[in-house]
Design a protein around this motif. Structure first.
Motif, PDB file in Angstrom:
ATOM      1  N   LYS A  65      44.265  39.715  44.130  1.00 53.16           N
ATOM      2  CA  LYS A  65      45.391  40.612  43.859  1.00 53.16           C
ATOM      3  C   LYS A  65      46.237  40.099  42.702  1.00 53.16           C
ATOM      4  O   LYS A  65      46.847  40.880  41.976  1.00 53.16           O
ATOM      5  N   ASN A  66      46.283  38.781  42.503  1.00 55.08           N
ATOM      6  CA  ASN A  66      47.041  38.216  41.391  1.00 55.08           C
ATOM      7  C   ASN A  66      46.396  38.514  40.045  1.00 55.08           C
ATOM      8  O   ASN A  66      47.066  38.505  39.015  1.00 55.08           O
ATOM      9  N   ASP A  67      45.083  38.757  40.039  1.00 52.68           N
ATOM     10  CA  ASP A  67      44.340  39.069  38.814  1.00 52.68           C
ATOM     11  C   ASP A  67      44.306  40.567  38.511  1.00 52.68           C
ATOM     12  O   ASP A  67      44.025  40.972  37.384  1.00 52.68           O
TER      13      ASP A  67
END
Length: 120
Positions: A65-67
């Motif tokens: 999700k951070n990417d």
């Protein structure tokens, strides 16, 4: 079943399956080189056959999700007309490939019966 037209960031981790066939293999491999050169994500083998629920040859990119906010827009711009199937990763394969699924490009029909058979 209705899928979101564009991926949204609702899961902790994802798979993006880049779809291709013999006539688009070179484009898919060039995209793979670009991805590997720009992002540190885990990449599967290049499958030159239909596997699992996938109706076309593919390779899979695993990301978090951070990417998501960097990768998905980049992938959409750089996919060169290839279809990309994006889905969240959970412990429910059927849900991941239906409710948790979205597309960049043309939506393809998945063989989700393989997941229903495992639940029976």
């Amino acid at each position: 079943m209705t899928f979101s037209k564009y991926p949204t960031n609702n899961y902790d981790s994802y798979h993006a399956h880049i779809y291709f066939l013999q006539d688009t293999l070179e484009i898919a491999l060039q995209l793979l080189d670009k991805i590997k050169g720009k992002f540190p994500y885990e990449v599967s083998a290049v499958y030159k056959k239909c596997i699992g629920p996938h109706p076309k040859w593919n390779y899979q990119i695993t990301f978090t999700k951070n990417d998501f906010d960097d990768f998905i827009p980049w992938l959409d711009v750089n996919r060169e007309g290839l279809t990309v199937f994006v889905h969240g990763i959970s412990d429910d394969f059927l849900k991941d490939h239906t409710e948790g699924a979205s597309w960049l490009g043309k939506e393809e029909k998945l063989n989700i019966d393989i997941f229903k058979e495992k639940k029976d």
